[in-house]
Write a protein that holds these residues in place. Structure first.
Motif, PDB file in Angstrom:
ATOM      1  N   LEU A   1       3.619  -7.071  -6.500  1.00  0.00           N
ATOM      2  CA  LEU A   1       2.172  -6.973  -6.417  1.00  0.00           C
ATOM      3  C   LEU A   1       1.646  -7.612  -5.142  1.00  0.00           C
ATOM      4  O   LEU A   1       0.639  -7.152  -4.580  1.00  0.00           O
ATOM      5  CB  LEU A   1       1.528  -7.613  -7.652  1.00  0.00           C
ATOM      6  CG  LEU A   1       1.728  -6.834  -8.959  1.00  0.00           C
ATOM      7  CD1 LEU A   1       1.109  -7.573 -10.129  1.00  0.00           C
ATOM      8  CD2 LEU A   1       1.146  -5.430  -8.853  1.00  0.00           C
ATOM      9  N   ARG A   2       2.291  -8.667  -4.662  1.00  0.00           N
ATOM     10  CA  ARG A   2       1.869  -9.261  -3.390  1.00  0.00           C
ATOM     11  C   ARG A   2       1.960  -8.233  -2.260  1.00  0.00           C
ATOM     12  O   ARG A   2       1.085  -8.179  -1.384  1.00  0.00           O
ATOM     13  CB  ARG A   2       2.719 -10.487  -3.059  1.00  0.00           C
ATOM     14  CG  ARG A   2       2.371 -11.731  -3.859  1.00  0.00           C
ATOM     15  CD  ARG A   2       3.103 -12.940  -3.303  1.00  0.00           C
ATOM     16  NE  ARG A   2       2.775 -14.160  -4.035  1.00  0.00           N
ATOM     17  CZ  ARG A   2       3.075 -15.382  -3.627  1.00  0.00           C
ATOM     18  NH1 ARG A   2       3.707 -15.544  -2.463  1.00  0.00           N
ATOM     19  NH2 ARG A   2       2.758 -16.442  -4.341  1.00  0.00           N
ATOM     20  N   GLU A   3       3.001  -7.425  -2.279  1.00  0.00           N
ATOM     21  CA  GLU A   3       3.140  -6.391  -1.257  1.00  0.00           C
ATOM     22  C   GLU A   3       1.995  -5.389  -1.345  1.00  0.00           C
ATOM     23  O   GLU A   3       1.414  -4.994  -0.323  1.00  0.00           O
ATOM     24  CB  GLU A   3       4.479  -5.680  -1.416  1.00  0.00           C
ATOM     25  CG  GLU A   3       5.690  -6.529  -1.059  1.00  0.00           C
ATOM     26  CD  GLU A   3       6.983  -5.761  -1.191  1.00  0.00           C
ATOM     27  OE1 GLU A   3       6.921  -4.522  -1.438  1.00  0.00           O
ATOM     28  OE2 GLU A   3       8.062  -6.372  -1.051  1.00  0.00           O
ATOM     29  N   ALA A   4       1.654  -4.953  -2.561  1.00  0.00           N
ATOM     30  CA  ALA A   4       0.554  -4.009  -2.735  1.00  0.00           C
ATOM     31  C   ALA A   4      -0.770  -4.624  -2.287  1.00  0.00           C
ATOM     32  O   ALA A   4      -1.602  -3.960  -1.649  1.00  0.00           O
ATOM     33  CB  ALA A   4       0.481  -3.567  -4.198  1.00  0.00           C
ATOM     34  N   GLN A   5      -0.972  -5.880  -2.617  1.00  0.00           N
ATOM     35  CA  GLN A   5      -2.202  -6.563  -2.209  1.00  0.00           C
ATOM     36  C   GLN A   5      -2.288  -6.691  -0.699  1.00  0.00           C
ATOM     37  O   GLN A   5      -3.360  -6.515  -0.102  1.00  0.00           O
ATOM     38  CB  GLN A   5      -2.263  -7.941  -2.883  1.00  0.00           C
ATOM     39  CG  GLN A   5      -2.399  -7.876  -4.386  1.00  0.00           C
ATOM     40  CD  GLN A   5      -1.792  -9.065  -5.103  1.00  0.00           C
ATOM     41  OE1 GLN A   5      -1.508 -10.100  -4.509  1.00  0.00           O
ATOM     42  NE2 GLN A   5      -1.573  -8.929  -6.403  1.00  0.00           N
ATOM     43  N   GLY A   6      -1.161  -6.986  -0.070  1.00  0.00           N
ATOM     44  CA  GLY A   6      -1.139  -7.098   1.376  1.00  0.00           C
ATOM     45  C   GLY A   6      -1.540  -5.792   2.046  1.00  0.00           C
ATOM     46  O   GLY A   6      -2.283  -5.785   3.035  1.00  0.00           O
ATOM     47  N   ARG A   7      -1.054  -4.670   1.510  1.00  0.00           N
ATOM     48  CA  ARG A   7      -1.417  -3.370   2.068  1.00  0.00           C
ATOM     49  C   ARG A   7      -2.902  -3.094   1.884  1.00  0.00           C
ATOM     50  O   ARG A   7      -3.578  -2.585   2.794  1.00  0.00           O
ATOM     51  CB  ARG A   7      -0.584  -2.263   1.415  1.00  0.00           C
ATOM     52  CG  ARG A   7       0.895  -2.305   1.775  1.00  0.00           C
ATOM     53  CD  ARG A   7       1.593  -1.030   1.338  1.00  0.00           C
ATOM     54  NE  ARG A   7       1.599  -0.879  -0.122  1.00  0.00           N
ATOM     55  CZ  ARG A   7       2.548  -1.334  -0.917  1.00  0.00           C
ATOM     56  NH1 ARG A   7       3.577  -2.005  -0.402  1.00  0.00           N
ATOM     57  NH2 ARG A   7       2.491  -1.143  -2.222  1.00  0.00           N
ATOM     58  N   ALA A   8      -3.434  -3.433   0.704  1.00  0.00           N
ATOM     59  CA  ALA A   8      -4.847  -3.163   0.421  1.00  0.00           C
ATOM     60  C   ALA A   8      -5.770  -3.996   1.298  1.00  0.00           C
ATOM     61  O   ALA A   8      -6.882  -3.559   1.616  1.00  0.00           O
ATOM     62  CB  ALA A   8      -5.136  -3.434  -1.050  1.00  0.00           C
ATOM     63  N   LEU A   9      -5.322  -5.164   1.707  1.00  0.00           N
ATOM     64  CA  LEU A   9      -6.186  -6.093   2.445  1.00  0.00           C
ATOM     65  C   LEU A   9      -5.835  -6.201   3.922  1.00  0.00           C
ATOM     66  O   LEU A   9      -6.386  -7.032   4.636  1.00  0.00           O
ATOM     67  CB  LEU A   9      -6.107  -7.480   1.795  1.00  0.00           C
ATOM     68  CG  LEU A   9      -6.585  -7.541   0.342  1.00  0.00           C
ATOM     69  CD1 LEU A   9      -6.264  -8.889  -0.282  1.00  0.00           C
ATOM     70  CD2 LEU A   9      -8.071  -7.263   0.255  1.00  0.00           C
ATOM     71  N   ALA A  10      -4.955  -5.321   4.376  1.00  0.00           N
ATOM     72  CA  ALA A  10      -4.478  -5.416   5.754  1.00  0.00           C
ATOM     73  C   ALA A  10      -5.601  -5.267   6.771  1.00  0.00           C
ATOM     74  O   ALA A  10      -5.541  -5.856   7.861  1.00  0.00           O
ATOM     75  CB  ALA A  10      -3.396  -4.364   6.004  1.00  0.00           C
ATOM     76  N   GLN A  11      -6.620  -4.493   6.447  1.00  0.00           N
ATOM     77  CA  GLN A  11      -7.706  -4.232   7.391  1.00  0.00           C
ATOM     78  C   GLN A  11      -8.996  -4.955   7.032  1.00  0.00           C
ATOM     79  O   GLN A  11     -10.064  -4.595   7.519  1.00  0.00           O
ATOM     80  CB  GLN A  11      -7.966  -2.712   7.439  1.00  0.00           C
ATOM     81  CG  GLN A  11      -6.757  -1.865   7.750  1.00  0.00           C
ATOM     82  CD  GLN A  11      -6.125  -2.206   9.077  1.00  0.00           C
ATOM     83  OE1 GLN A  11      -6.823  -2.489  10.047  1.00  0.00           O
ATOM     84  NE2 GLN A  11      -4.792  -2.190   9.136  1.00  0.00           N
ATOM     85  N   CYS A  12      -8.913  -5.977   6.187  1.00  0.00           N
ATOM     86  CA  CYS A  12     -10.141  -6.618   5.701  1.00  0.00           C
ATOM     87  C   CYS A  12     -10.783  -7.525   6.747  1.00  0.00           C
ATOM     88  O   CYS A  12     -11.962  -7.876   6.633  1.00  0.00           O
ATOM     89  CB  CYS A  12      -9.881  -7.397   4.419  1.00  0.00           C
ATOM     90  SG  CYS A  12      -8.882  -8.888   4.653  1.00  0.00           S
ATOM     91  N   GLY A  13     -10.040  -7.930   7.759  1.00  0.00           N
ATOM     92  CA  GLY A  13     -10.607  -8.770   8.802  1.00  0.00           C
ATOM     93  C   GLY A  13     -10.725 -10.233   8.437  1.00  0.00           C
ATOM     94  O   GLY A  13     -11.344 -11.010   9.173  1.00  0.00           O
ATOM     95  N   VAL A  14     -10.157 -10.628   7.296  1.00  0.00           N
ATOM     96  CA  VAL A  14     -10.206 -12.019   6.844  1.00  0.00           C
ATOM     97  C   VAL A  14      -8.778 -12.459   6.529  1.00  0.00           C
ATOM     98  O   VAL A  14      -7.993 -11.696   5.963  1.00  0.00           O
ATOM     99  CB  VAL A  14     -11.088 -12.173   5.591  1.00  0.00           C
ATOM    100  CG1 VAL A  14     -11.099 -13.612   5.099  1.00  0.00           C
ATOM    101  CG2 VAL A  14     -12.504 -11.688   5.875  1.00  0.00           C
TER     102      VAL A  14
END
Length: 354
Positions: free
Chosen positions: A114-127
């Motif tokens: 799940l950490r991997e999936a979260q990382g992909r989802a937030l890769a472009q969040c700018g934070v």
């Protein structure tokens, strides 16, 4: 299943106590499987859920009794695929860029998958985003915490009232085993159970809420818990399991199904209040989302994408409909004593804080 469990009279008890079995089962499940093949959470149903909670975070951050630009932690417990956090951050970036100054994002997640999936989802969040296994690993400081469908997966204990006293449920070889229990917690005995009744408690959930409340008494902040459950402490069993989207026995082989139970929000509020925090709610999820502008947001989306209006309104109905998630799912806010603005909640929780 191997024989394990606490000792009694110098002998090991057969089987596992239910909370030990449930903890082991869910740890294996989330480590090995994609839980979203078995169930769908609110952020996956509609972007509106995360967007209105993002706006909620902005209002809370601006109202915290801290200097503008001071460091603030935005924490999510059990962040799933990262969809909720991604939606909240998108709103903050677009509508409340002032809240990004000093903002750090922390995700409480133990599953590498799940950490991997979260990382992909937030890769472009700018934070910047950091992961931790436990709340205690999150640095001290002002905090906004969101936990959606997190408490329901934490382990519970079950007690059965019999004609001769209380017994507690253990699990052995996929079957229940009842053992006499002399040290029954007061939270069980005070519920007025009659012979044959089952009473559930979740020391793990109450402990997590207590830990959050203690942090909020050391530094300003608010925590928002959304889950399915009851507003009052009651009798009855709610343990359930899903595999491939269908109900199965909660005692199936550990790790093959998602095992959950209804959250006792009254017990959660008591745990927070005893730690010194102030509680708001619980209110129905539908009531909260309506108060936060979910209906207005849906109509705005429909106007901008009329070809998707049917799907947008259908998703909103799943979230707020009283016969859908709107009533069964509830929200509880836990706040620092010096926080005075908690959007979506009209009253403080009655009880020990009075």
């Amino acid at each position: 299943m191997s024989v394990s469990g606490p000792q009694q009279g110098g002998e090991r008890l057969p089987g596992e106590r239910l909370d030990a079995f449930m903890g082991r089962a869910n740890a294996a499940y989330y480590a090995q499987r994609d839980p979203f093949a078995d169930f769908v959470t609110a952020p996956e149903i509609s972007q509106i859920f995360g967007e209105v909670l993002g706006a909620w975070c902005a209002v809370v951050m601006r109202s915290l009794p801290i200097a503008p630009g001071s460091p603030v932690h935005l924490v999510e417990a059990g962040p799933g695929r990262g969809t909720l956090m991604a939606d909240m951050l998108r709103v903050l970036v677009r509508l409340a860029p002032d809240c990004l100054a000093g903002l750090s994002v922390y995700l409480i997640e133990t599953s590498p998958r799940l950490r991997e999936a979260q990382g992909r989802a937030l890769a472009q969040c700018g934070v910047s985003v950091c992961w931790h296994d436990t709340l205690s690993d999150v640095p001290a400081g002002p905090m906004i915490l969101v936990a959606n469908e997190f408490l329901d997966a934490l382990p519970i204990r079950q007690f059965v009232r019999t004609a001769t006293g209380w017994q507690e449920r253990f699990v052995q070889d996929g079957q229940w085993r009842l053992l006499d229990c002399s040290d029954v917690p007061p939270d069980v005995t005070e519920r007025g159970a009659t012979v044959g009744d089952v009473v559930e408690i979740s020391p793990a959930s109450a402990g997590f809420v207590r830990d959050v409340a203690e942090r909020l008494c050391r530094a300003p902040g608010v925590a928002l818990f959304i889950d399915y459950g009851t507003a009052t402490s009651c009798v009855g069993e709610s343990l359930q399991a899903l595999r491939q989207g269908r109900p199965v026995s909660a005692l199936v082989e550990a790790g093959t199904a998602d095992v959950t139970a209804h959250v006792d929000f009254a017990s959660m509020a008591r745990a927070a209040q005893r730690a010194g925090a102030v509680c708001y709610g619980p209110v129905g999820q539908g009531e909260l989302l309506r108060a936060l502008g979910a209906v207005q947001r849906a109509e705005a989306l429909c106007r901008s994408a009329p070809e998707q209006a049917g799907a947008i309104r259908s998703g909103l109905d799943r979230l707020i409909g009283p016969d859908r998630m709107g009533r069964l799912f509830k929200a509880l806010a836990v706040a620092s004593p010096d926080v005075t603005i908690v959007p979506g909640f009209s009253e403080k929780t009655a009880g020990e804080q009075q």
